[in-house]
Scaffold this motif. Structure first.
Motif, PDB file in Angstrom:
ATOM      1  N   PRO A 314       0.821  -1.211   0.000  1.00  0.00           N
ATOM      2  CA  PRO A 314       0.000   0.000   0.000  1.00  0.00           C
ATOM      3  C   PRO A 314       0.849   1.252   0.000  1.00  0.00           C
ATOM      4  CG  PRO A 314      -0.038  -1.042   2.158  1.00  0.00           C
ATOM      5  CD  PRO A 314       0.683  -1.988   1.238  1.00  0.00           C
ATOM      6  N   VAL A 315       0.232   2.351  -0.383  1.00  0.00           N
ATOM      7  CA  VAL A 315       0.944   3.631  -0.449  1.00  0.00           C
ATOM      8  C   VAL A 315       1.468   4.026   0.925  1.00  0.00           C
ATOM      9  CG1 VAL A 315       0.653   6.093  -0.952  1.00  0.00           C
ATOM     10  CG2 VAL A 315      -0.338   4.384  -2.472  1.00  0.00           C
ATOM     11  N   ALA A 316       0.787   3.608   1.988  1.00  0.00           N
ATOM     12  CA  ALA A 316       1.226   3.957   3.343  1.00  0.00           C
ATOM     13  C   ALA A 316       2.612   3.419   3.648  1.00  0.00           C
ATOM     14  CB  ALA A 316       0.227   3.448   4.377  1.00  0.00           C
ATOM     15  N   GLU A 317       3.071   2.404   2.926  1.00  0.00           N
ATOM     16  CA  GLU A 317       4.382   1.837   3.164  1.00  0.00           C
ATOM     17  C   GLU A 317       5.465   2.457   2.294  1.00  0.00           C
ATOM     18  OE1 GLU A 317       4.359  -2.380   2.930  1.00  0.00           O
ATOM     19  OE2 GLU A 317       2.664  -2.623   4.308  1.00  0.00           O
ATOM     20  N   ARG A 318       5.120   3.383   1.423  1.00  0.00           N
ATOM     21  CA  ARG A 318       6.103   4.066   0.594  1.00  0.00           C
ATOM     22  C   ARG A 318       6.787   5.170   1.392  1.00  0.00           C
ATOM     23  NH1 ARG A 318       7.489   0.847  -3.537  1.00  0.00           N
ATOM     24  NH2 ARG A 318       5.620  -0.132  -4.418  1.00  0.00           N
ATOM     25  N   ALA A 319       7.962   5.544   0.936  1.00  0.00           N
ATOM     26  CA  ALA A 319       8.766   6.503   1.695  1.00  0.00           C
ATOM     27  C   ALA A 319       8.079   7.865   1.788  1.00  0.00           C
ATOM     28  CB  ALA A 319      10.148   6.643   1.053  1.00  0.00           C
ATOM     29  N   VAL A 320       7.389   8.293   0.732  1.00  0.00           N
ATOM     30  CA  VAL A 320       6.717   9.597   0.760  1.00  0.00           C
ATOM     31  C   VAL A 320       5.617   9.597   1.821  1.00  0.00           C
ATOM     32  CG1 VAL A 320       5.305  11.204  -0.564  1.00  0.00           C
ATOM     33  CG2 VAL A 320       7.249  10.065  -1.658  1.00  0.00           C
ATOM     34  N   ALA A 321       4.829   8.531   1.866  1.00  0.00           N
ATOM     35  CA  ALA A 321       3.768   8.456   2.875  1.00  0.00           C
ATOM     36  C   ALA A 321       4.358   8.351   4.272  1.00  0.00           C
ATOM     37  CB  ALA A 321       2.859   7.267   2.584  1.00  0.00           C
ATOM     38  N   ARG A 322       5.431   7.579   4.422  1.00  0.00           N
ATOM     39  CA  ARG A 322       6.046   7.468   5.748  1.00  0.00           C
ATOM     40  C   ARG A 322       6.645   8.791   6.193  1.00  0.00           C
ATOM     41  NH1 ARG A 322       7.960   2.247   3.980  1.00  0.00           N
ATOM     42  NH2 ARG A 322      10.026   3.114   3.567  1.00  0.00           N
ATOM     43  N   HIS A 462      13.769  12.686  -9.731  1.00  0.00           N
ATOM     44  CA  HIS A 462      14.774  11.757  -9.222  1.00  0.00           C
ATOM     45  C   HIS A 462      14.161  10.638  -8.378  1.00  0.00           C
ATOM     46  CE1 HIS A 462      17.774  14.546 -10.694  1.00  0.00           C
ATOM     47  NE2 HIS A 462      17.303  15.521  -9.922  1.00  0.00           N
ATOM     48  N   LEU A 463      12.871  10.740  -8.100  1.00  0.00           N
ATOM     49  CA  LEU A 463      12.223   9.701  -7.300  1.00  0.00           C
ATOM     50  C   LEU A 463      11.897   8.490  -8.169  1.00  0.00           C
ATOM     51  CD1 LEU A 463       9.676  11.864  -5.241  1.00  0.00           C
ATOM     52  CD2 LEU A 463      11.875  10.951  -4.453  1.00  0.00           C
ATOM     53  N   PRO A 464      11.891   7.284  -7.596  1.00  0.00           N
ATOM     54  CA  PRO A 464      11.450   6.103  -8.356  1.00  0.00           C
ATOM     55  C   PRO A 464       9.985   6.256  -8.762  1.00  0.00           C
ATOM     56  CG  PRO A 464      12.597   5.464  -6.341  1.00  0.00           C
ATOM     57  CD  PRO A 464      12.364   6.941  -6.243  1.00  0.00           C
ATOM     58  N   PRO A 465       9.551   5.550  -9.821  1.00  0.00           N
ATOM     59  CA  PRO A 465       8.146   5.673 -10.264  1.00  0.00           C
ATOM     60  C   PRO A 465       7.135   5.357  -9.167  1.00  0.00           C
ATOM     61  CG  PRO A 465       9.461   4.543 -11.923  1.00  0.00           C
ATOM     62  CD  PRO A 465      10.344   4.717 -10.725  1.00  0.00           C
ATOM     63  N   ALA A 466       7.435   4.359  -8.329  1.00  0.00           N
ATOM     64  CA  ALA A 466       6.489   4.018  -7.257  1.00  0.00           C
ATOM     65  C   ALA A 466       6.353   5.159  -6.259  1.00  0.00           C
ATOM     66  CB  ALA A 466       6.944   2.742  -6.543  1.00  0.00           C
ATOM     67  N   GLU A 467       7.451   5.867  -5.976  1.00  0.00           N
ATOM     68  CA  GLU A 467       7.388   6.993  -5.042  1.00  0.00           C
ATOM     69  C   GLU A 467       6.699   8.196  -5.693  1.00  0.00           C
ATOM     70  OE1 GLU A 467       8.003   6.791  -2.004  1.00  0.00           O
ATOM     71  OE2 GLU A 467       9.005   4.855  -1.958  1.00  0.00           O
ATOM     72  N   GLN A 468       6.859   8.364  -6.994  1.00  0.00           N
ATOM     73  CA  GLN A 468       6.137   9.437  -7.678  1.00  0.00           C
ATOM     74  C   GLN A 468       4.631   9.188  -7.622  1.00  0.00           C
ATOM     75  OE1 GLN A 468       7.651  10.199 -11.624  1.00  0.00           O
ATOM     76  NE2 GLN A 468       9.784  10.108 -10.975  1.00  0.00           N
ATOM     77  N   HIS A 469       4.231   7.935  -7.817  1.00  0.00           N
ATOM     78  CA  HIS A 469       2.812   7.608  -7.692  1.00  0.00           C
ATOM     79  C   HIS A 469       2.332   7.828  -6.262  1.00  0.00           C
ATOM     80  CE1 HIS A 469      -0.657   4.928  -6.991  1.00  0.00           C
ATOM     81  NE2 HIS A 469      -0.975   5.209  -8.241  1.00  0.00           N
ATOM     82  N   ALA A 470       3.163   7.472  -5.277  1.00  0.00           N
ATOM     83  CA  ALA A 470       2.788   7.688  -3.880  1.00  0.00           C
ATOM     84  C   ALA A 470       2.642   9.170  -3.580  1.00  0.00           C
ATOM     85  CB  ALA A 470       3.835   7.059  -2.962  1.00  0.00           C
ATOM     86  N   ASP A 505      -3.401   3.603   3.639  1.00  0.00           N
ATOM     87  CA  ASP A 505      -3.276   2.166   3.861  1.00  0.00           C
ATOM     88  C   ASP A 505      -4.215   1.385   2.950  1.00  0.00           C
ATOM     89  OD1 ASP A 505      -1.948   0.110   5.346  1.00  0.00           O
ATOM     90  OD2 ASP A 505      -3.838  -0.281   6.372  1.00  0.00           O
ATOM     91  N   GLY A 506      -5.292   2.010   2.523  1.00  0.00           N
ATOM     92  CA  GLY A 506      -6.224   1.341   1.615  1.00  0.00           C
ATOM     93  C   GLY A 506      -5.934   1.578   0.157  1.00  0.00           C
ATOM     94  N   ALA A 507      -4.898   2.373  -0.149  1.00  0.00           N
ATOM     95  CA  ALA A 507      -4.542   2.668  -1.538  1.00  0.00           C
ATOM     96  C   ALA A 507      -3.524   1.648  -2.023  1.00  0.00           C
ATOM     97  CB  ALA A 507      -3.975   4.088  -1.649  1.00  0.00           C
ATOM     98  N   LEU A 508      -3.976   0.732  -2.875  1.00  0.00           N
ATOM     99  CA  LEU A 508      -3.104  -0.304  -3.434  1.00  0.00           C
ATOM    100  C   LEU A 508      -2.986  -0.077  -4.940  1.00  0.00           C
ATOM    101  CD1 LEU A 508      -4.222  -3.574  -1.610  1.00  0.00           C
ATOM    102  CD2 LEU A 508      -1.966  -2.559  -1.561  1.00  0.00           C
ATOM    103  N   PRO A 509      -1.906   0.516  -5.399  1.00  0.00           N
ATOM    104  CA  PRO A 509      -1.768   0.752  -6.845  1.00  0.00           C
ATOM    105  C   PRO A 509      -1.631  -0.564  -7.597  1.00  0.00           C
ATOM    106  CG  PRO A 509       0.285   1.268  -5.697  1.00  0.00           C
ATOM    107  CD  PRO A 509      -0.742   0.998  -4.638  1.00  0.00           C
ATOM    108  N   ARG A 510      -2.221  -0.609  -8.769  1.00  0.00           N
ATOM    109  CA  ARG A 510      -2.160  -1.823  -9.575  1.00  0.00           C
ATOM    110  C   ARG A 510      -0.785  -1.964 -10.208  1.00  0.00           C
ATOM    111  NH1 ARG A 510      -5.555  -5.508 -11.380  1.00  0.00           N
ATOM    112  NH2 ARG A 510      -4.997  -6.630 -13.288  1.00  0.00           N
TER     113      ARG A 510
END
Length: 677
Positions: A314-322, A462-470, A505-510
């Motif tokens: 989930p997005v809550a576990e990404r560095a931007v959310a943390r 410079h952020l990874p794609p997953a962190e940009q989405h987060a 925590d409920g945001a799960l990117p596909r």
């Protein structure tokens, strides 16, 4: 009305129905109502082949779900009155506001986040029944009466300016006219599952106003098919029940010592399958997200296999959310040194400086060393002890006999200490403003400003794609906080952290695109699939369906008092059972697997009944002791939602296996037809 099995048979039945509707006019409009987006994509691609070799295409087809159809029909009317959609954050804040105004029996736990979340779930369940059913629930116990009171108060507040999915469905069913239904063309309801009362009302209204056809799937198991049969009977009460059939099984079962080894064995088999089968015709379904979701993604990625499916992180576990949630937590807990450094240490965070120096990256290793030397613990230490440490460094720099290297080091430490003082003073001031702001819009603007200063636009690329989405998701979640101004609640550090945490925590990117690579998804998404090879992992009874726990706020006796208008919590287990049997129908080659233990060495429950008749018999037949090197003694078997699939299996009782140290019990015999890994 057409009854069919799942998988390719369901798609062929759908093709026949649509072909019959379009035999005189290929452009005749047809609305296909599907149970999920994946089922809609599979049906669309199958129908796109056309009905005749000389016409390999289809036109005049609109694919949707019942909630989306209700939105098309009723949203203009509801928004025309000034009402807006009620987000999950808004519902949670509304329930929390009801608790603050009148906590009732929840007074001692009204401030706990889990209380509001549990009451929000109960509110969601009660929204599907009418007031008479709520009255029956209230009469079962004083606790249920309080739950119904909170539900009704929250419903009234939400209705004053907002609407939810239930409002959309009821409004669509109540306002649908014959002329509007005719614009939809013929309706085909494809593979309906356990519909809510509001969804059933809309489907029944459509069936009464326009030409409606139902293509329903059945597995042959009465308990698994009960919800589908009930939904079909409500839509088309005159249609016959499903015919008798034998529930599907698999003939190949693998088992391994633990879940990690099980996934490795399945991945090796997938690699072999992909040599002869296209990747988009292969799927791996798991019974439990933990631990199988991440294990499958990790091992398939290590094997170089492209995958698609729901995200497992989930997005809550990404560095931007943390970063955002961590700063809110540090402010709430007194800015402890370890918490602050952990929150800002995962990303290239910039320090609060003037605009011309906004790209100065926070030097985390140097700050960690300085705070340790200065003795910073928490709170005012960030000002007092850092100020004392900075003055100490300045006094040392007054010594004219210092080596140049020492002077450079002390100068660097002094500047970093001053920069850290300024950073923490600014951060504490801004978060204090957030705690004092009277509106949610103000709190969202404060957090948005902090995020923009710490991660300016120049650093995003410079952020990874997953962190940009987060980052995009976090900004969207901050924007949703503005809608909470219409609730009686006021923002606070704990409240903002709770709501943001719930949203993220409920945001799960596909992951990936459906149709490209191997599908990795929960077994609940098996309805509507059409595959050549399928693997289902984690089929032990403690994972599929898992432990059934009674709802503490709406227990079974309260649900039974409504005549089961308020659905039983057991429906979740029946839904999993039906999805599992649908998965067995979705491919000609199905492999089921289960672990004999966990990664920690703890034994799991018995194999899931229904893998195959022989597997069910062997799981229930006490014979010889387990082979040496097994995962250890098995735990007592958890009762299955599906009975064993053979009379012999039903007749044999389940016995408790002995402990490794010895005992008089009996143990399970592995099936001769299973593959031991």
């Amino acid at each position: 009305m057409t009854w069919t099995s799942y998988g390719r048979s369901a798609l062929d039945a759908l093709t026949q129905v649509v072909a019959h509707l379009k035999q005189d006019d290929p452009l005749r409009p047809v609305t296909l109502v599907v149970p999920s987006n994946i089922a809609g994509i599979v049906a669309r691609r199958h129908l796109a082949r056309g009905f005749h070799p000389d016409r390999p295409a289809i036109a005049g087809l609109w694919i949707t779900t019942l909630p989306r159809l209700a939105e098309q029909l009723a949203a203009p009317q509801l928004t025309g009155t000034g009402r807006r959609p009620a987000t999950r954050a808004f519902v949670g804040a509304t329930v929390r506001g009801v608790l603050l105004d009148n906590p009732g029996v929840f007074g001692e736990v009204a401030d706990h986040p889990s209380t509001a979340r549990a009451l929000a779930r109960a509110h969601h369940d009660l929204r599907d029944v009418d007031d008479s059913a709520c009255d029956l629930v209230s009469g079962t116990s004083s606790l249920c009466a309080e739950v119904v009171r909170v539900h009704r108060a929250a419903r009234e507040r939400i209705a004053d300016g907002h609407y939810d999915e239930t409002d959309l469905l009821h409004t669509a069913a109540a306002t649908l006219t014959a002329d509007r239904a005719a614009e939809l063309g013929s309706i085909v309801i494809y593979l309906p599952q356990d519909l809510t009362h509001a969804e059933t009302a809309l489907a029944a209204t459509l069936a009464g106003l326009t030409d409606t056809h139902v293509v329903a799937g059945h597995t042959g198991d009465p308990r698994a098919d009960a919800a589908v049969t009930e939904s079909v009977a409500a839509i088309a009460p005159d249609d016959p029940p499903p015919p008798l059939r034998t529930p599907p099984t698999v003939q190949r079962v693998m088992h391994a010592s633990d879940s990690d080894d099980e996934v490795r064995c399945v991945v090796r088999d997938v690699v072999q399958t992909l040599r002869t089968t296209p990747a988009h015709r292969v799927a791996v379904l798991y019974a439990a997200r933990d631990p199988y979701g991440r294990l499958l993604h990790e091992h398939l990625a290590a094997a170089g296999i492209e995958v698609n499916g729901p995200g497992v992180r989930p997005v809550a576990e990404r560095a931007v959310a943390r970063l955002v949630l961590g700063l809110l937590e540090t402010a709430r807990t007194g800015y402890r040194r370890a918490d602050v450094l952990r929150a800002v240490g995962e990303l290239p965070v910039t320090i609060f400086e003037d605009s011309d120096r906004a790209t100065t990256t926070l030097p985390l290793p140097l700050w960690e060393r300085i705070t340790r030397e200065a003795g910073v613990v928490s709170g005012d230490d960030w000002h007092e002890r850092l100020d004392f440490h900075r003055r100490s460094l300045e006094q040392q720099l007054e010594d004219e006999d210092l080596y140049d290297s020492t002077r450079d080091r002390l100068t660097r430490h002094r500047d970093a200490t001053a920069s850290m003082q300024h950073f923490m003073a600014t951060l504490r001031e801004r978060l204090a403003d957030l705690d004092r702001t009277p509106t949610w819009t103000g709190a969202a603007e404060v957090l948005h400003g902090i995020l923009e200063d710490l991660l300016p636009p120049s650093t995003h690329r410079h952020l990874p794609p997953a962190e940009q989405h987060a980052l995009v998701t976090v900004r969207s979640a901050l924007g949703q906080l503005r809608a909470l101004d219409s609730t009686p609640t006021s923002p606070s550090l704990a409240g903002v952290e709770e709501i943001l945490g719930l949203e993220l925590d409920g945001a799960l990117p596909r992951v990936g695109t459906f149709g490209q690579g191997v599908l990795v998804a929960p077994v609940e998404q098996a309805v509507g699939l059409d595959l050549d090879a399928l693997y289902v992992v984690g089929l032990t009874e403690d994972l599929c369906p898992g432990t059934l726990r009674e709802d503490s706020l709406l227990p079974e006796r309260a649900r039974e008092a409504t005549g089961w208008a308020l659905r039983s919590s057991r429906r979740r287990a029946d839904r999993t059972h039906r999805s599992l049997l649908a998965a067995f129908d979705s491919a000609p080659h199905v492999t089921a697997s289960f672990p004999r233990g966990t990664c920690a060495g703890t034994p799991t429950g018995s194999p899931r009944a229904g893998c195959s008749p022989r597997c069910a018999r062997s799981a229930a037949t006490p014979t010889s002791p387990p082979p040496s090197g097994s995962a250890g003694p098995a735990a007592p078997a958890t009762p299955s939602t599906a009975p064993p699939l053979s009379p012999a299996a039903c007749a044999r009782p389940r016995t408790r296996p002995p402990s490794r140290s010895g005992g008089s019990g009996r143990t399970w015999q592995a099936s001769p037809r299973t593959t031991r890994s």
